[in-house]
Design a protein around this motif. Structure first.
Motif, PDB file in Angstrom:
ATOM      1  N   PHE A 145      -4.172  -3.216   6.625  1.00 35.62           N
ATOM      2  CA  PHE A 145      -4.590  -4.159   5.587  1.00 35.62           C
ATOM      3  C   PHE A 145      -5.674  -5.084   6.115  1.00 35.62           C
TER       4      PHE A 145
ATOM      5  N   GLY B 216       0.806  -1.208   0.000  1.00 35.18           N
ATOM      6  CA  GLY B 216       0.000   0.000   0.000  1.00 35.18           C
ATOM      7  C   GLY B 216       0.839   1.258   0.000  1.00 35.18           C
TER       8      GLY B 216
ATOM      9  N   ILE C 156      -9.759  -3.515  -0.385  1.00 31.83           N
ATOM     10  CA  ILE C 156      -9.104  -2.212  -0.289  1.00 31.83           C
ATOM     11  C   ILE C 156      -9.437  -1.602   1.070  1.00 31.83           C
TER      12      ILE C 156
ATOM     13  N   GLY D 207      -4.371   0.741   1.327  1.00 31.94           N
ATOM     14  CA  GLY D 207      -3.831  -0.605   1.425  1.00 31.94           C
ATOM     15  C   GLY D 207      -4.637  -1.579   0.583  1.00 31.94           C
ATOM     16  N   CYS D 208      -3.952  -2.475  -0.078  1.00 28.39           N
ATOM     17  CA  CYS D 208      -4.597  -3.394  -1.000  1.00 28.39           C
ATOM     18  C   CYS D 208      -4.180  -4.824  -0.678  1.00 28.39           C
TER      19      CYS D 208
END
Length: 460
Positions: free
Chosen positions: A138, A45, A156, A168-169
């Motif tokens: 996350f 992220g 996400i 953050g992914c």
């Protein structure tokens, strides 16, 4: 540092902006995809400073969230497997066990979370070691890829700090590797910034998965239940720290490695990897007769003949390894180690890729961290070539790239693009407490790193 915890405020699901065409309702998984079943999701992220000062904090974050959701919906239309879920199909007569992605329009889509944290950007970036709170940026911590049967394939999380925003992914590693991950992130950013959302994206994902002749699109696995190949991995207690390598420092390492090996073929990243391998091995204080290795995640796309496009969307990676005894590694010079790394990389060609795939199809192996990761190794993952700092979401250039809980173990080294560009790199190194302390005292290592904060934190 302010004592605080991430508070989730809201969550929803985002679907592709338009229906997915019927011809794309199933995404088949390759050998490379399936081998990742027991690994964690990818978690990376970007940390941004809020514009200074937002005239109205609440209006700023509300507008940002709505624009992020809308642009994500458009991005998901192009990267439609991310809005689906995993399906296992089993039959007894004839016996079959197949895993694939259901991309039909009745799926929930990608998860979208808004959270808040009573900390500043400086609170996150000032500590020498990465603070544990970063893991809370996350979603889907400790979740393995096979959990995509019931969990979203993409989540996400937008975390609002007092003076910043973290995007953050968490992305399922079944259907994406680092190249695919950052292609998605770059495209999402491109759509976010475009005033006309009807403009074609610059790097259209390529969804036709690669299978060797005579195989696919469904791969039959020799299992009856997922308990036969899924294990859970708990991250050990580690110290995680970013080390910055300037363009000049990396160039010196490359020149030194090539001179000592009497060649000009060793690349910058091979030289840097060998340097870290030697320094970490010294820091561990291992007996000279122990075996150690430098493992590198390697991209299959350019090594295939014909090459697969860079936009190929999937998990299209493998691992190559350079091996040596501890004594050989620490007693020989950098060039000796770098040449071993170089040979491991250049020998990995189309013939080698196809051979590994053929062997896997004959005897499928699901990667398990505890079983397949050498505890005396250094594992170089990710790449400083990925476009990380080119992603903007209305807040200017990110101040840092950070990662979550996923897939971290002793000796894990994640490579990032340096914020100033130009071939610089940041390495996030994960080690036991004692080994990290020794590394931080290693004069050879210290002479190559910059101890200025690798991330820019505005004083405003």
């Amino acid at each position: 540092m302010t004592s605080s915890a991430v508070q989730r405020v809201s969550e929803c699901f985002i679907k592709p902006i338009n229906p997915i065409h019927e011809s794309n309702h199933i995404c088949y998984l390759t050998t490379w995809d399936i081998a990742m079943s027991s690994m964690h999701y990818i978690q990376k992220g970007l940390l941004f400073k809020k514009p200074t000062p937002p005239n109205n904090q609440q209006n700023f974050i509300n507008n940002l969230l709505e624009k992020l959701k809308h642009s994500l919906s458009i991005a998901l239309f192009h990267f439609y497997p991310l809005s689906g879920h995993l399906v296992t199909h089993k039959t007894q007569d004839p016996p079959a066990y197949n895993i694939f992605v259901d991309c039909s329009n009745n799926n929930s889509g990608a998860k979208f979370i808004y959270a808040t944290l009573n900390m500043t950007v400086s609170d996150i970036l000032t500590p020498i070691h990465v603070p544990p709170i970063v893991e809370s940026f996350f979603d889907l911590n400790k979740i393995v890829n096979h959990d995509g049967h019931t969990m979203p394939l993409l989540s996400i999380q937008i975390t609002e700090l007092l003076d910043g925003v973290f995007i953050g992914c968490s992305m399922n590693h079944h259907i994406a590797d680092g190249t695919s991950y950052w292609n998605f992130f770059n495209t999402w950013s491109e759509i976010f910034q475009a005033e006309d959302h009807g403009v074609p994206i610059s790097h259209q994902p390529f969804h036709n998965r690669w299978f060797p002749n005579g195989y696919g699109p469904l791969i039959n696995l020799p299992f009856k239940h997922h308990d036969e190949f899924i294990s859970r991995f708990e991250k050990p207690e580690l110290r995680e720290r970013f080390f910055h390598f300037t363009t000049e420092s990396i160039a010196k390492l490359k020149a030194k490695a090539n001179i000592e090996s009497n060649t000009n073929k060793i690349s910058s990243f091979q030289s840097l990897s060998a340097h870290v391998w030697r320094c970490v091995t010294r820091a561990r204080g291992l007996a000279k007769d122990r075996k150690t290795s430098c493992q590198l995640a390697i991209n299959n796309r350019p090594r295939m003949e014909p090459q697969l496009p860079e936009e190929y969307f999937g998990s299209c990676i493998n691992t190559v390894s350079a091996e040596a005894s501890v004594g050989e590694l620490v007693e020989n010079d950098l060039g000796w180690a770098a040449w071993k790394v170089h040979v491991a990389v250049v020998e990995y060609d189309d013939i080698k890729v196809r051979k590994i795939v053929k062997e896997w199809l004959e005897c499928p192996v699901i990667f398990q961290v505890k079983r397949h990761f050498d505890p005396l190794s250094v594992a170089m993952i990710s790449s400083p070539r990925f476009n990380m700092y080119g992603n903007e979401f209305g807040m200017g250039k990110a101040v840092a790239v950070l990662s979550g809980y996923a897939n971290k173990c002793d000796g894990n080294v994640t490579a990032y693009e340096g914020r100033e560009g130009g071939g610089s790199s940041d390495l996030e190194i994960c080690l036991s407490h004692d080994a990290m302390t020794n590394l931080e005292l290693d004069e050879t290592f210290l002479s190559t790193v910059s101890f200025t904060n690798p991330f820019y934190v505005s004083s405003s």
